[in-house]
Scaffold this active site. Structure first.
Site, PDB file in Angstrom:
ATOM      1  N   LEU A  90       0.890  -1.158   0.000  1.00  0.00           N
ATOM      2  CA  LEU A  90       0.000   0.000   0.000  1.00  0.00           C
ATOM      3  C   LEU A  90       0.923   1.201   0.000  1.00  0.00           C
ATOM      4  O   LEU A  90       1.873   1.236   0.776  1.00  0.00           O
ATOM      5  CB  LEU A  90      -0.867   0.015   1.266  1.00  0.00           C
ATOM      6  CG  LEU A  90      -2.008  -1.010   1.337  1.00  0.00           C
ATOM      7  CD1 LEU A  90      -2.621  -1.000   2.730  1.00  0.00           C
ATOM      8  CD2 LEU A  90      -3.064  -0.730   0.296  1.00  0.00           C
ATOM      9  N   ASP A  91       0.674   2.181  -0.859  1.00  0.00           N
ATOM     10  CA  ASP A  91       1.592   3.313  -0.898  1.00  0.00           C
ATOM     11  C   ASP A  91       1.505   4.111   0.404  1.00  0.00           C
ATOM     12  O   ASP A  91       0.624   3.897   1.230  1.00  0.00           O
ATOM     13  CB  ASP A  91       1.377   4.180  -2.148  1.00  0.00           C
ATOM     14  CG  ASP A  91       0.042   4.898  -2.156  1.00  0.00           C
ATOM     15  OD1 ASP A  91      -0.224   5.662  -1.218  1.00  0.00           O
ATOM     16  OD2 ASP A  91      -0.733   4.711  -3.113  1.00  0.00           O
ATOM     17  N   GLU A  92       2.434   5.018   0.566  1.00  0.00           N
ATOM     18  CA  GLU A  92       2.589   5.746   1.834  1.00  0.00           C
ATOM     19  C   GLU A  92       1.303   6.448   2.271  1.00  0.00           C
ATOM     20  O   GLU A  92       0.976   6.498   3.454  1.00  0.00           O
ATOM     21  CB  GLU A  92       3.725   6.771   1.666  1.00  0.00           C
ATOM     22  CG  GLU A  92       4.180   7.403   2.960  1.00  0.00           C
ATOM     23  CD  GLU A  92       5.365   8.335   2.741  1.00  0.00           C
ATOM     24  OE1 GLU A  92       5.778   8.968   3.724  1.00  0.00           O
ATOM     25  OE2 GLU A  92       5.878   8.434   1.605  1.00  0.00           O
ATOM     26  N   SER A 111      -1.782   5.558   1.472  1.00  0.00           N
ATOM     27  CA  SER A 111      -2.920   4.639   1.563  1.00  0.00           C
ATOM     28  C   SER A 111      -2.881   3.883   2.882  1.00  0.00           C
ATOM     29  O   SER A 111      -1.830   3.752   3.505  1.00  0.00           O
ATOM     30  CB  SER A 111      -2.909   3.666   0.376  1.00  0.00           C
ATOM     31  OG  SER A 111      -3.014   4.389  -0.831  1.00  0.00           O
TER      32      SER A 111
END
Length: 196
Positions: A54-56, A58
């Site tokens: 999950l990106d930073e 999210s």
């Protein structure tokens, strides 16, 4: 020769990855000291890896395991991942239909058409833990929530998809991977799972 007890010795975890954390244990980037890593949330056993990312910015359900085969299976494109996205504006039926059929996004410098997926508008606003960085309020116009279920997972895919149909994502929370749900977990909470 490996014995059959190896499989039993693996450990699996579900975590509510909070906003602002990287989905990794080591940061090789330039801003090494300012980034928050998963190891700050729990004393994971050696060899633990995040299954996908999950990106930073999210949040939500992230699975971790010490078993590379399990990780490969879940990342293979055969397991559903469901996301709740808060988008800028009151999303239209037409936009939802476009998302379902597949939209063009950029991926690794090339154009990519997303595969058909499940998309629906969420009428009742979901209750997630408050985010440290505030999302703009309704004085700047309406927002709406959609559920998007994918079997693929390109980099920042959901964000790119909602932007492609004119409704940029303001908040993104993964709520399900396969048959494992986020449910009432709190941001930063870690649960050990006995099977994946």
């Amino acid at each position: 020769m490996k014995n059959n007890t190896d499989k039993q010795n693996h450990q699996h975890f579900a975590i509510y990855k909070p906003y602002g954390y990287l989905s990794q244990f080591i940061n090789n980037g330039q801003k090494q000291n300012s980034k928050k890593l998963l190891g700050e949330l729990y004393n994971f056993p050696e060899g633990t890896m995040a299954i996908g990312r999950l990106d930073e910015k999210s949040e939500g359900l992230l699975l971790l395991t010490t078993d590379g085969k399990t990780s490969n299976h879940i990342c293979s494109g055969h397991v559903e991942k469901e996301y709740y996205a808060q988008v800028n504006g009151d999303i239209t039926i037409d936009a939802i239909e476009l998302l379902r059929k597949g939209v063009e996004i950029g991926f690794e410098g090339k154009k990519y058409i997303t595969t058909p997926c499940k998309v629906s508008k969420i009428d009742t606003i979901p209750t997630f833990p408050e985010r440290p960085k505030k999302i703009r309020d309704d004085r700047h116009g309406p927002t709406s929530w959609v559920s998007i279920t994918l079997q693929e997972g390109k980099f920042r895919q959901v964000r790119k998809m909602t932007s492609a149909v004119g409704f940029p994502t303001l908040r993104l929370v993964r709520v399900r991977v396969g048959n494992i749900y986020l449910n009432e977990m709190k941001a930063g909470e870690v649960k050990e799972l006995y099977t994946l």
